[in-house]
Design an enzyme around this catalytic site. Structure first.
Site, PDB file in Angstrom:
ATOM      1  N   HIS A   1      -5.971 -18.129  27.079  1.00 49.97           N
ATOM      2  CA  HIS A   1      -5.634 -19.344  27.834  1.00 49.97           C
ATOM      3  C   HIS A   1      -4.484 -19.074  28.791  1.00 49.97           C
ATOM      4  O   HIS A   1      -3.604 -18.250  28.523  1.00 49.97           O
ATOM      5  CB  HIS A   1      -5.313 -20.514  26.899  1.00 49.97           C
ATOM      6  CG  HIS A   1      -4.124 -20.324  26.007  1.00 49.97           C
ATOM      7  ND1 HIS A   1      -2.823 -20.542  26.422  1.00 49.97           N
ATOM      8  CD2 HIS A   1      -4.037 -19.956  24.702  1.00 49.97           C
ATOM      9  CE1 HIS A   1      -1.996 -20.324  25.412  1.00 49.97           C
ATOM     10  NE2 HIS A   1      -2.694 -19.958  24.363  1.00 49.97           N
TER      11      HIS A   1
ATOM     12  N   ASP B   1      -2.590 -21.723  30.121  1.00 50.84           N
ATOM     13  CA  ASP B   1      -1.547 -22.752  30.048  1.00 50.84           C
ATOM     14  C   ASP B   1      -0.471 -22.342  29.049  1.00 50.84           C
ATOM     15  O   ASP B   1      -0.709 -21.544  28.132  1.00 50.84           O
ATOM     16  CB  ASP B   1      -2.135 -24.113  29.683  1.00 50.84           C
ATOM     17  CG  ASP B   1      -2.825 -24.132  28.329  1.00 50.84           C
ATOM     18  OD1 ASP B   1      -3.620 -23.215  28.063  1.00 50.84           O
ATOM     19  OD2 ASP B   1      -2.585 -25.070  27.532  1.00 50.84           O
TER      20      ASP B   1
ATOM     21  N   ASP C   1       2.231 -15.762  24.402  1.00 52.32           N
ATOM     22  CA  ASP C   1       1.285 -16.845  24.114  1.00 52.32           C
ATOM     23  C   ASP C   1       0.788 -17.484  25.402  1.00 52.32           C
ATOM     24  O   ASP C   1       1.264 -18.541  25.791  1.00 52.32           O
ATOM     25  CB  ASP C   1       1.972 -17.881  23.223  1.00 52.32           C
ATOM     26  CG  ASP C   1       1.045 -18.998  22.767  1.00 52.32           C
ATOM     27  OD1 ASP C   1      -0.180 -18.793  22.799  1.00 52.32           O
ATOM     28  OD2 ASP C   1       1.550 -20.069  22.396  1.00 52.32           O
TER      29      ASP C   1
ATOM     30  N   GLU D   1      -5.343 -25.180  26.326  1.00 58.25           N
ATOM     31  CA  GLU D   1      -5.390 -24.765  24.919  1.00 58.25           C
ATOM     32  C   GLU D   1      -4.243 -25.375  24.130  1.00 58.25           C
ATOM     33  O   GLU D   1      -4.401 -25.744  22.960  1.00 58.25           O
ATOM     34  CB  GLU D   1      -5.352 -23.234  24.823  1.00 58.25           C
ATOM     35  CG  GLU D   1      -5.620 -22.685  23.423  1.00 58.25           C
ATOM     36  CD  GLU D   1      -4.387 -22.650  22.515  1.00 58.25           C
ATOM     37  OE1 GLU D   1      -4.561 -22.513  21.284  1.00 58.25           O
ATOM     38  OE2 GLU D   1      -3.256 -22.762  23.029  1.00 58.25           O
ATOM     39  N   GLU D   2      -3.078 -25.486  24.769  1.00 62.13           N
ATOM     40  CA  GLU D   2      -1.904 -25.972  24.055  1.00 62.13           C
ATOM     41  C   GLU D   2      -1.969 -27.469  23.742  1.00 62.13           C
ATOM     42  O   GLU D   2      -1.162 -27.970  22.964  1.00 62.13           O
ATOM     43  CB  GLU D   2      -0.634 -25.682  24.865  1.00 62.13           C
ATOM     44  CG  GLU D   2      -0.347 -24.191  25.090  1.00 62.13           C
ATOM     45  CD  GLU D   2       0.100 -23.480  23.824  1.00 62.13           C
ATOM     46  OE1 GLU D   2       0.184 -24.133  22.766  1.00 62.13           O
ATOM     47  OE2 GLU D   2       0.371 -22.269  23.884  1.00 62.13           O
TER      48      GLU D   2
ATOM     49  N   GLU E   1      -5.075 -14.547  20.751  1.00 49.44           N
ATOM     50  CA  GLU E   1      -3.789 -15.112  20.334  1.00 49.44           C
ATOM     51  C   GLU E   1      -2.983 -14.054  19.579  1.00 49.44           C
ATOM     52  O   GLU E   1      -3.551 -13.134  18.976  1.00 49.44           O
ATOM     53  CB  GLU E   1      -4.008 -16.329  19.428  1.00 49.44           C
ATOM     54  CG  GLU E   1      -4.628 -17.524  20.107  1.00 49.44           C
ATOM     55  CD  GLU E   1      -3.642 -18.348  20.922  1.00 49.44           C
ATOM     56  OE1 GLU E   1      -2.451 -17.997  20.930  1.00 49.44           O
ATOM     57  OE2 GLU E   1      -4.076 -19.333  21.542  1.00 49.44           O
TER      58      GLU E   1
ATOM     59  N   HIS F   1       6.598 -20.261  22.028  1.00 47.60           N
ATOM     60  CA  HIS F   1       7.120 -21.633  22.146  1.00 47.60           C
ATOM     61  C   HIS F   1       8.642 -21.698  22.078  1.00 47.60           C
ATOM     62  O   HIS F   1       9.198 -22.790  22.013  1.00 47.60           O
ATOM     63  CB  HIS F   1       6.525 -22.544  21.065  1.00 47.60           C
ATOM     64  CG  HIS F   1       5.044 -22.737  21.161  1.00 47.60           C
ATOM     65  ND1 HIS F   1       4.399 -23.809  20.580  1.00 47.60           N
ATOM     66  CD2 HIS F   1       4.067 -22.000  21.751  1.00 47.60           C
ATOM     67  CE1 HIS F   1       3.090 -23.729  20.812  1.00 47.60           C
ATOM     68  NE2 HIS F   1       2.877 -22.622  21.526  1.00 47.60           N
TER      69      HIS F   1
END
Length: 390
Positions: free
Chosen positions: A76, A78, A108, A140-141, A168, A362
């Site tokens: 992903h 995003d 990520d 995705e997030e 991931e 994150h």
């Protein structure tokens, strides 16, 4: 991003991908323009799959023959927000220091995306007999729906893959299981009245408290049921209330109370079980509390996000392939949700396997180690060897 046919290293590609602020609330089209330019430079066929609003797109590219049975490398584009985080340097400018590559999305999961794109020239040179597809997605997030429109085209105007590897960060371990996540927003509508005369209205906060208590009961029941597989931490389906708000003053029956809640289900959980238990309690609370003195209230629950879990498929093609490529002899489970369940729902064997650690995701100063990227590059080389001409 590229001159025609220019070979770029995975670090050069990662630098370019990180430079785009693709937080989930923002468009990703500028990043995808650059990716498509790179693919065009190598004459790689691809399709853009836009979302309904037209402000985001997925890209599905194919190296090798345009036939069914290929391998999808899914990542992903995003990223999560940086607001409120104390970054040492610009989060959208890749910084290399101390054997690490720092930047929002570095682990990520733009690192995996960069590795897949960097492998394009070698994959082309290998004269693949089995196609390798690169699928870059969005959202995705937030919803994991950015792959859905592409998946719907598999076997129609796009080749149907034989296996999917979602990149991931797993430290290159092969994950064959993760929990689902389903989120809800519940609104309790009562009726205002003086608190001295509760029979003249309906107390939305007290009704909501009954519902939250029911979610506590369901959570305890799930803990007691546990995890028969013994593979998850925590070892149970979890139920959680994250926010609650309602009322205007101490002496007024609250007109409205809202709360957000979720469950994260083990792969073998019947996805309808918890909503059904909650709905039964909603009916009882509506009847016995909100409308005890008259037709004063109602309760609405809206499902916001539903991301399916990933269930183990021992011996699947995706599992066997990823274990070989990663040099592993067993699978793991991961505690976070991914897009993998979307592919599995479509009947495509899927695993999660990618470079780096989720522990760095994150956070401010998110990073992936250069050693992890090198390990991921080796995985890509072995995949090309598997799919290449005999």
């Amino acid at each position: 991003m590229s001159r025609r046919g220019q070979r770029l290293t995975h670090l050069e590609l990662l630098e370019r991908l990180v430079s785009f602020d693709t937080e989930s609330s923002k468009p990703n089209l500028a990043l995808m323009d650059v990716v498509c330019d790179y693919l065009e430079g190598w004459d790689v066929p691809f399709v853009r799959v836009p979302n309904a609003a037209g402000d985001k797109a997925a890209v599905f590219a194919t190296i090798g023959p345009m036939v069914d049975g290929g391998i999808v490398l899914s990542g992903h584009t995003d990223v999560v927000p940086v607001a409120g985080q104390a970054w040492t340097t610009d989060p959208f400018a890749l910084r290399i220091a101390d054997g690490r590559a720092y930047g929002r999305g570095a682990v990520d999961m733009k690192g995996f995306c960069a590795l897949a794109l960097a492998a394009v020239p070698d994959a082309l040179a290998a004269d693949l007999r089995r196609p390798i597809h690169i699928l870059l997605s969005y959202d995705e997030e937030t919803t994991c729906l950015g792959v859905a429109d592409t998946i719907a085209r598999f076997g129609a105007d796009l080749p149907r893959p034989g296996a999917v590897i979602v990149g991931e960060p797993t430290g290159m371990e092969v994950a064959d299981a993760h929990k689902s996540i389903v989120t809800y927003h519940t609104t309790v509508h009562g009726h205002e009245a003086h608190s001295a005369k509760p029979m003249l209205g309906a107390n939305a906060v007290m009704a909501a408290a009954d519902l939250v208590s029911e979610l506590n009961r369901i959570a305890d029941a799930m803990i007691a049921r546990g995890d028969a597989s013994g593979r998850f931490d925590p070892p149970a389906t979890t139920v959680h209330v994250g926010t609650i708000a309602g009322g205007t003053a101490r002496n007024i029956l609250p007109k409205v109370c809202t709360f957000h809640w979720e469950f994260r289900g083990l792969p073998d959980l019947d996805m309808g079980e918890i909503p059904a238990l909650f709905a039964a309690k909603v009916a009882a609370v509506t009847r016995e509390r909100l409308n005890r003195y008259g037709e004063f209230g109602r309760i609405e629950t809206v499902e916001e996000v539903a991301v399916p879990g990933l269930a183990p498929e021992p011996g699947s093609e995706a599992e066997r392939l990823a274990l070989r490529l990663a040099g592993r002899n067993h699978t793991i489970s991961v505690p976070y949700a991914t897009e993998a369940g979307r592919f599995q729902e479509a009947g495509i064997p899927t695993v999660v396997c990618g470079p780096g650690s989720i522990d760095q995701a994150h956070q401010p100063d998110e990073y992936i180690t250069l050693a992890a990227l090198d390990s991921g590059a080796g995985f890509m080389r072995r995949l090309i060897g598997e799919c290449g001409a005999p």
